[in-house]
Design a protein around this motif. Sequence first.
Motif, short mmCIF file in Angstrom:
data_model
loop_
_atom_site.label_atom_id
_atom_site.label_comp_id
_atom_site.label_asym_id
_atom_site.label_seq_id
_atom_site.Cartn_x
_atom_site.Cartn_y
_atom_site.Cartn_z
N SER A 15 0.82 -1.20 0.00
CA SER A 15 0.00 0.00 0.00
C SER A 15 0.86 1.26 0.00
O SER A 15 0.61 2.19 -0.77
N GLN B 192 -10.84 10.28 -8.58
CA GLN B 192 -10.14 9.44 -9.57
C GLN B 192 -8.96 8.72 -8.93
O GLN B 192 -8.73 7.53 -9.18
N THR C 157 -10.11 5.91 -6.55
CA THR C 157 -10.68 4.79 -7.31
C THR C 157 -9.58 3.93 -7.90
O THR C 157 -9.63 2.69 -7.80
N ARG C 158 -8.57 4.54 -8.50
CA ARG C 158 -7.43 3.76 -9.05
C ARG C 158 -6.73 2.97 -7.96
O ARG C 158 -6.46 1.78 -8.10
N ALA D 32 -7.83 2.14 -4.92
CA ALA D 32 -8.69 1.15 -4.28
C ALA D 32 -8.76 -0.13 -5.11
O ALA D 32 -8.78 -1.24 -4.55
N ARG D 33 -8.76 0.00 -6.42
CA ARG D 33 -8.76 -1.20 -7.28
C ARG D 33 -7.49 -2.02 -7.05
O ARG D 33 -7.55 -3.24 -6.95
N LEU D 34 -6.36 -1.34 -6.99
CA LEU D 34 -5.09 -2.04 -6.73
C LEU D 34 -5.13 -2.74 -5.37
O LEU D 34 -4.71 -3.90 -5.25
N HIS D 35 -5.63 -2.05 -4.37
CA HIS D 35 -5.70 -2.63 -3.02
C HIS D 35 -6.67 -3.81 -2.98
O HIS D 35 -6.40 -4.81 -2.33
N ARG D 36 -7.80 -3.67 -3.65
CA ARG D 36 -8.78 -4.76 -3.69
C ARG D 36 -8.15 -6.02 -4.31
O ARG D 36 -8.30 -7.11 -3.79
N ASP D 37 -7.42 -5.84 -5.41
CA ASP D 37 -6.79 -6.99 -6.06
C ASP D 37 -5.74 -7.63 -5.15
O ASP D 37 -5.64 -8.86 -5.09
N LYS E 130 -7.54 -9.63 -2.49
CA LYS E 130 -8.04 -10.91 -3.03
C LYS E 130 -6.92 -11.93 -3.05
O LYS E 130 -7.13 -13.10 -2.73
#
Length: 135
Positions: free
Chosen positions: A23, A103, A106-107, A109-114, A117
């Motif tokens: 992160s 923006q 959002t970018r 958060a997508r990286l963190h979500r992946d 997972k």
Amino acid sequence: MNKSEFEALAEFRYQLRRFLRFSETAVQLEGITPLHYQLLLQIKGFPGRAWATIGELAERLQASHHGTVALVSRCESVGLVRREKDPQDKRQVRVHLTETGDQQITRLARLHRDELKSLARLFRSTRLAQSNDRD
């Protein structure tokens, strides 16, 4: 506690630290600090609305009111957030994301979500391996 419980706790702390390091690197590559990211995330993810007060953000960040005001000021100066007076209570300030801040979060958060997972798969496989060891 037995040895396997210590191992599980140690593994969890290790993976948590790896995630935090991921992160820190991701947000710095985006040109913001980890604290900026945390503030943006708390605004975007605030339950039930698209803004939060300074006091609410201080609680969510587990930071002092004064420190949160300073953080909001820094984010405001680089165009990530904007402040608005609460129309009902002029003593309150609402902190909103700007388009740029939205923006960016959002970018990121997508990286963190992946990444989360990926960690979830690791923990599931570790838990399965441990339950097989006990059988």
